[in-house]
Scaffold this motif. Sequence first.
Motif, short mmCIF file in Angstrom:
data_model
loop_
_atom_site.label_atom_id
_atom_site.label_comp_id
_atom_site.label_asym_id
_atom_site.label_seq_id
_atom_site.Cartn_x
_atom_site.Cartn_y
_atom_site.Cartn_z
N GLY A 84 0.82 -1.20 0.00
CA GLY A 84 0.00 0.00 0.00
C GLY A 84 0.86 1.25 0.00
O GLY A 84 1.87 1.32 0.72
N CYS A 85 0.48 2.23 -0.81
CA CYS A 85 1.17 3.52 -0.85
C CYS A 85 0.22 4.59 -0.33
O CYS A 85 -0.87 4.77 -0.87
CB CYS A 85 1.62 3.86 -2.27
SG CYS A 85 2.87 2.74 -2.94
N PHE A 86 0.64 5.29 0.71
CA PHE A 86 -0.16 6.32 1.34
C PHE A 86 0.48 7.67 1.05
O PHE A 86 1.66 7.88 1.34
CB PHE A 86 -0.24 6.09 2.86
CG PHE A 86 -0.87 4.78 3.25
CD1 PHE A 86 -2.18 4.72 3.68
CD2 PHE A 86 -0.14 3.60 3.17
CE1 PHE A 86 -2.76 3.52 4.05
CE2 PHE A 86 -0.70 2.38 3.53
CZ PHE A 86 -2.03 2.34 3.96
N TYR A 87 -0.30 8.58 0.48
CA TYR A 87 0.20 9.90 0.11
C TYR A 87 -0.47 10.95 1.00
O TYR A 87 -1.71 11.02 1.06
CB TYR A 87 -0.08 10.20 -1.36
CG TYR A 87 0.56 9.22 -2.31
CD1 TYR A 87 1.82 9.45 -2.85
CD2 TYR A 87 -0.10 8.05 -2.67
CE1 TYR A 87 2.41 8.54 -3.72
CE2 TYR A 87 0.48 7.13 -3.53
CZ TYR A 87 1.73 7.38 -4.06
OH TYR A 87 2.31 6.47 -4.91
N PHE A 88 0.34 11.78 1.67
CA PHE A 88 -0.16 12.76 2.61
C PHE A 88 0.08 14.18 2.11
O PHE A 88 0.99 14.43 1.31
CB PHE A 88 0.52 12.59 3.97
CG PHE A 88 0.35 11.23 4.59
CD1 PHE A 88 -0.83 10.90 5.25
CD2 PHE A 88 1.35 10.28 4.50
CE1 PHE A 88 -1.00 9.65 5.81
CE2 PHE A 88 1.20 9.02 5.07
CZ PHE A 88 0.01 8.70 5.71
N SER A 89 -0.73 15.11 2.60
CA SER A 89 -0.50 16.52 2.31
C SER A 89 0.80 16.96 2.98
O SER A 89 1.32 16.27 3.87
CB SER A 89 -1.66 17.37 2.83
OG SER A 89 -1.71 17.32 4.25
N ASP A 90 1.32 18.10 2.57
CA ASP A 90 2.56 18.61 3.16
C ASP A 90 2.42 18.78 4.67
O ASP A 90 3.31 18.42 5.44
CB ASP A 90 2.95 19.94 2.52
CG ASP A 90 3.43 19.78 1.08
OD1 ASP A 90 3.94 18.69 0.75
OD2 ASP A 90 3.28 20.74 0.30
#
Length: 306
Positions: A84-90
């Motif tokens: 799983g790849c989790f992308y977060f805001s800055d």
Amino acid sequence: MHILAKVAGGEVDEHYDVLQAFFAEGADGSGLVMTFQRQLSADEPWNGDPSTDDYFNNSYCITLGSEVTIYGGLEQVSFVDSQGCFYFSDHAAADLGTGRQLVVNFEVSGQDLQLFQQFLREAVTWGVPSQIPQLDGLAFESSIMEVSNTQPNEPEEGIKARNHRGGYPKLEFLSQEQLVPEGGTPPDDVAGSSEPSLEDIEYLSNLTPSQQKICDSLRGLGWINTDICNFLIQLENKREHTRAELRMKGQSETDIQKLEDICKTDMTDFSHLLRSGANRALEEYQTELYLLHENKRQRRIMLNEE
């Protein structure tokens, strides 16, 4: 950031009104522990102001153990098989310390991975539209809310329990065999010592009147001194963080004290936190949920985060 997760799952806890998905880097609760959580009884679908930037109570939250909590901030989740790849805001990445991208290889059973994905979808697709992430490759499309009353209050293969004293606790994942071994007696490493340390004795001899009232109530519920110290220390640590936020906003000490007094006189009832020693890990877990719920209540009062 790239990690290997040995534990993953999801659960509904009706007592604390939460739905959450979680994973942990170590099978013993070591390393990174991340939880995605939302209110269980919240309106479905969310009916708030879509232009709001106040995400408290208007979005899911992401926590690292009990150390960091943020609201919203997950932009995308993509799964390919067990990765799983989790992308977060800055902003979220800075608070979580994970970087913008967190890659997690899940070394768990297919059932546990599906359970995690199912609960993750339910948790993060509720709330302010701007904070709902894009989801790709998750196994479940249907809602679990219709059958939430069939979900156990504990993860199927283990439960989260506090594993060190003072400050902010880590989470320890215990197998069902560890929780209830044959014969029904908790293992030595789960059961706590009834002998207070000198540090505990000194701490308990210098309580404020409100702390003493809590202490007496917990003793009446069967708590030992060491556990009472842990409980009071965690309450105070969380409250100190809130006080610091108020000072940064320019609140006077007099106003802060007035807000604290309101919190102390209207604490969430904890009479259900009985201690019998029959299942200490479950008792610890229920305590952690209580502290999380109480901290959110106090933040609503002191920071006006409704």
